[in-house]
Scaffold this motif. Sequence first.
Motif, PDB file in Angstrom:
ATOM      1  N   HIS A  44       0.812  -1.215   0.000  1.00 63.91           N
ATOM      2  CA  HIS A  44       0.000   0.000   0.000  1.00 63.91           C
ATOM      3  C   HIS A  44       0.850   1.273   0.000  1.00 63.91           C
ATOM      4  N   PRO A  45       0.238   2.426  -0.324  1.00 70.60           N
ATOM      5  CA  PRO A  45       0.976   3.697  -0.351  1.00 70.60           C
ATOM      6  C   PRO A  45       1.149   4.310   1.033  1.00 70.60           C
ATOM      7  N   PHE A  46       1.641   5.545   1.027  1.00 70.85           N
ATOM      8  CA  PHE A  46       2.087   6.276   2.207  1.00 70.85           C
ATOM      9  C   PHE A  46       0.945   7.069   2.843  1.00 70.85           C
ATOM     10  N   THR A  47       0.901   7.096   4.158  1.00 70.88           N
ATOM     11  CA  THR A  47       0.022   7.938   4.979  1.00 70.88           C
ATOM     12  C   THR A  47      -1.427   7.947   4.474  1.00 70.88           C
ATOM     13  N   GLU A  48      -1.987   9.143   4.225  1.00 73.55           N
ATOM     14  CA  GLU A  48      -3.406   9.210   3.904  1.00 73.55           C
ATOM     15  C   GLU A  48      -3.739   8.573   2.563  1.00 73.55           C
ATOM     16  N   GLU A  49      -2.753   8.414   1.689  1.00 72.65           N
ATOM     17  CA  GLU A  49      -3.017   7.755   0.410  1.00 72.65           C
ATOM     18  C   GLU A  49      -3.454   6.304   0.616  1.00 72.65           C
ATOM     19  N   LEU A  50      -3.034   5.696   1.711  1.00 72.05           N
ATOM     20  CA  LEU A  50      -3.496   4.345   2.035  1.00 72.05           C
ATOM     21  C   LEU A  50      -5.013   4.328   2.184  1.00 72.05           C
ATOM     22  N   ASN A  51      -5.549   5.275   2.938  1.00 72.30           N
ATOM     23  CA  ASN A  51      -6.992   5.306   3.172  1.00 72.30           C
ATOM     24  C   ASN A  51      -7.762   5.678   1.912  1.00 72.30           C
ATOM     25  N   LYS A  52      -7.223   6.604   1.126  1.00 68.98           N
ATOM     26  CA  LYS A  52      -7.909   7.051  -0.090  1.00 68.98           C
ATOM     27  C   LYS A  52      -8.014   5.935  -1.134  1.00 68.98           C
ATOM     28  N   SER A  53      -7.060   5.017  -1.120  1.00 68.50           N
ATOM     29  CA  SER A  53      -6.973   4.020  -2.190  1.00 68.50           C
ATOM     30  C   SER A  53      -7.393   2.622  -1.774  1.00 68.50           C
ATOM     31  N   ARG A  54      -7.751   2.437  -0.527  1.00 63.90           N
ATOM     32  CA  ARG A  54      -8.019   1.078  -0.038  1.00 63.90           C
ATOM     33  C   ARG A  54      -9.140   0.396  -0.828  1.00 63.90           C
ATOM     34  N   HIS A  55     -10.188   1.130  -1.173  1.00 61.38           N
ATOM     35  CA  HIS A  55     -11.311   0.521  -1.873  1.00 61.38           C
ATOM     36  C   HIS A  55     -10.935   0.095  -3.292  1.00 61.38           C
ATOM     37  N   VAL A  56     -10.060   0.858  -3.965  1.00 60.70           N
ATOM     38  CA  VAL A  56      -9.638   0.499  -5.323  1.00 60.70           C
ATOM     39  C   VAL A  56      -8.733  -0.732  -5.275  1.00 60.70           C
ATOM     40  N   ALA A  57      -7.828  -0.770  -4.297  1.00 65.62           N
ATOM     41  CA  ALA A  57      -6.953  -1.932  -4.146  1.00 65.62           C
ATOM     42  C   ALA A  57      -7.764  -3.190  -3.857  1.00 65.62           C
ATOM     43  N   ALA A  58      -8.807  -3.059  -3.040  1.00 67.28           N
ATOM     44  CA  ALA A  58      -9.650  -4.217  -2.721  1.00 67.28           C
ATOM     45  C   ALA A  58     -10.387  -4.712  -3.965  1.00 67.28           C
ATOM     46  N   ALA A  59     -10.856  -3.778  -4.791  1.00 68.46           N
ATOM     47  CA  ALA A  59     -11.556  -4.170  -6.026  1.00 68.46           C
ATOM     48  C   ALA A  59     -10.608  -4.908  -6.962  1.00 68.46           C
TER      49      ALA A  59
END
Length: 285
Positions: A44-59
């Motif tokens: 996963h990415p750094f800091t808040e980018e983790l939260n912003k991208s979690r749904h796309v990574a899960a898809a």
Amino acid sequence: MNSAAIDALPLLPFFQPASGGQRYCLLHLPPPGRSARGGILYVHPFTEELNKSRHVAAAQARAFASSGYSVLQIDLFGCGDSSGDFGEARWDIWHNDLHLACAWLAQRVDGPLTVWGLRLGALLALDFASRAPLPLARLLLWQPELDGRRSIDRFLRLRLATSMLASSTREVPGQARATLAKGEAVEVAGYLLAPELALAIDGVSAAALLPAVPVYWLNYQAPEQTCAPVPSLARQWREHGAAVHVASFGDGPFWHSGELLACPQLLDATRKLCHDWLGEERTRP
């Protein structure tokens, strides 16, 4: 496989014991009765980018699982639901986390092992692959950060921008860097950045890392771009014998978007770019 069937794929959340506590993991499994064709580890990415991208990574993880892969998502030390505070995170600890995750997958899944990273996670994946103790089959890079120092500088600018909006004492450019240089942590957007972590990331550059495995690289293409240029680093890697496959997507920079983007173009571009190992056709009828 339709979207309803993909959403119903087996999912196993668990905590993996590790140094300094435990790591939260999410394992996406292939359809019941189907043996895994290989394993994929997501970084996963750094800091808040983790939260912003979690749904796309899960898809995307579900899509990979529907193609027969076991996909492991791990929250690195000090991130997400894993043990530790972000201020305690270190680059080498994250390397150890990836080693642990790869070893866990290799013990349970037959077939090739792929490491897939987003943003700073892609740079970490590249750095990890350059000294991975386990054989890797390929790297998948989503919008990779290519220079660690630039990544940290960009992160520190968030602190500067916040201070400029404050009515109290404003920070001057370079102040956060000076604080880190003195061995003191700085707080940026709610995250405490340790000088040890910043210094380690500063020292990582993709230009100094020649991948020994095939690379599948996807970059965002803005609407005003008529065509997506091949990154200069990708051309350099190719000139030195690396196999680099490049594609683009146009959904938007979901890793820092103010709204949650579904990113169907990214998922489709990934499927087409990786068709040779996903076992799917480039296009659907």
